[in-house]
Motif scaffolding. Sequence first.
Motif, PDB file in Angstrom:
ATOM      1  N   GLY A 177       0.818  -1.208   0.000  1.00 51.24           N
ATOM      2  CA  GLY A 177       0.000   0.000   0.000  1.00 51.24           C
ATOM      3  C   GLY A 177       0.855   1.263   0.000  1.00 51.24           C
ATOM      4  O   GLY A 177       0.554   2.233  -0.706  1.00 51.24           O
ATOM      5  N   GLN A 178       1.913   1.254   0.789  1.00 48.98           N
ATOM      6  CA  GLN A 178       2.819   2.403   0.829  1.00 48.98           C
ATOM      7  C   GLN A 178       3.541   2.580  -0.509  1.00 48.98           C
ATOM      8  O   GLN A 178       3.764   3.707  -0.956  1.00 48.98           O
ATOM      9  CB  GLN A 178       3.834   2.260   1.959  1.00 48.98           C
ATOM     10  CG  GLN A 178       3.233   2.440   3.336  1.00 48.98           C
ATOM     11  CD  GLN A 178       4.220   2.132   4.437  1.00 48.98           C
ATOM     12  OE1 GLN A 178       4.927   1.122   4.396  1.00 48.98           O
ATOM     13  NE2 GLN A 178       4.265   3.002   5.441  1.00 48.98           N
ATOM     14  N   MET A 179       3.888   1.474  -1.143  1.00 47.52           N
ATOM     15  CA  MET A 179       4.521   1.561  -2.468  1.00 47.52           C
ATOM     16  C   MET A 179       3.560   2.192  -3.475  1.00 47.52           C
ATOM     17  O   MET A 179       3.970   2.978  -4.328  1.00 47.52           O
ATOM     18  CB  MET A 179       4.971   0.183  -2.948  1.00 47.52           C
ATOM     19  CG  MET A 179       6.180  -0.349  -2.240  1.00 47.52           C
ATOM     20  SD  MET A 179       6.673  -1.939  -2.952  1.00 47.52           S
ATOM     21  CE  MET A 179       7.393  -2.737  -1.542  1.00 47.52           C
ATOM     22  N   GLY A 180       2.284   1.861  -3.369  1.00 45.84           N
ATOM     23  CA  GLY A 180       1.275   2.465  -4.237  1.00 45.84           C
ATOM     24  C   GLY A 180       1.165   3.959  -4.009  1.00 45.84           C
ATOM     25  O   GLY A 180       1.070   4.748  -4.958  1.00 45.84           O
ATOM     26  N   GLU A 181       1.192   4.376  -2.740  1.00 50.49           N
ATOM     27  CA  GLU A 181       1.158   5.801  -2.412  1.00 50.49           C
ATOM     28  C   GLU A 181       2.399   6.507  -2.958  1.00 50.49           C
ATOM     29  O   GLU A 181       2.312   7.608  -3.507  1.00 50.49           O
ATOM     30  CB  GLU A 181       1.061   6.013  -0.900  1.00 50.49           C
ATOM     31  CG  GLU A 181      -0.242   5.585  -0.289  1.00 50.49           C
ATOM     32  CD  GLU A 181      -1.399   6.504  -0.619  1.00 50.49           C
ATOM     33  OE1 GLU A 181      -1.189   7.621  -1.124  1.00 50.49           O
ATOM     34  OE2 GLU A 181      -2.544   6.088  -0.364  1.00 50.49           O
ATOM     35  N   LEU A 182       3.551   5.864  -2.814  1.00 46.94           N
ATOM     36  CA  LEU A 182       4.792   6.426  -3.337  1.00 46.94           C
ATOM     37  C   LEU A 182       4.704   6.576  -4.856  1.00 46.94           C
ATOM     38  O   LEU A 182       5.088   7.614  -5.405  1.00 46.94           O
ATOM     39  CB  LEU A 182       5.986   5.541  -2.942  1.00 46.94           C
ATOM     40  CG  LEU A 182       7.358   5.974  -3.449  1.00 46.94           C
ATOM     41  CD1 LEU A 182       7.707   7.376  -2.956  1.00 46.94           C
ATOM     42  CD2 LEU A 182       8.415   4.962  -3.005  1.00 46.94           C
ATOM     43  N   ALA A 183       4.169   5.582  -5.526  1.00 44.99           N
ATOM     44  CA  ALA A 183       4.008   5.652  -6.984  1.00 44.99           C
ATOM     45  C   ALA A 183       3.102   6.814  -7.378  1.00 44.99           C
ATOM     46  O   ALA A 183       3.371   7.515  -8.367  1.00 44.99           O
ATOM     47  CB  ALA A 183       3.451   4.329  -7.516  1.00 44.99           C
ATOM     48  N   ASP A 184       2.040   7.031  -6.628  1.00 45.44           N
ATOM     49  CA  ASP A 184       1.143   8.157  -6.914  1.00 45.44           C
ATOM     50  C   ASP A 184       1.868   9.495  -6.792  1.00 45.44           C
ATOM     51  O   ASP A 184       1.708  10.376  -7.643  1.00 45.44           O
ATOM     52  CB  ASP A 184      -0.059   8.150  -5.973  1.00 45.44           C
ATOM     53  CG  ASP A 184      -1.108   7.131  -6.355  1.00 45.44           C
ATOM     54  OD1 ASP A 184      -1.012   6.534  -7.447  1.00 45.44           O
ATOM     55  OD2 ASP A 184      -2.039   6.931  -5.550  1.00 45.44           O
TER      56      ASP A 184
END
Length: 108
Positions: free
Chosen positions: A45-52
């Motif tokens: 989930g944090q990786m997804g936020e970072l990607a955003d």
Amino acid sequence: MLNPQDPKIIERYKTLPQPLKDALWAEETVDHIFDVGKEQKLTVGQMGELADVVGLVILGILKPEDFGSEVQRKLNLTADAIVSAINEKFFTPLREEILTTRTPLEAI
């Protein structure tokens, strides 16, 4: 989460220089974010936020100088190592293109 179907995002994407368009969807981009996330022990989930957040900088919606504070806010952790790694592995080669795309989203 960044919505690729948002008309404002689509319009912004259309105005990007080709290197930034390529970088936004490149497998290498995903790999860089995943590698940094794994090194920093981020959750999926944090990786997804970072990607955003990375995407917002590429699109010119988020100022590069605000990247660190936004990563810290989204991930709710001290983000110095993450920001440094993303800057080094990803943003540095695209620096000139990123700096020329800074237009507020509302102006579109």
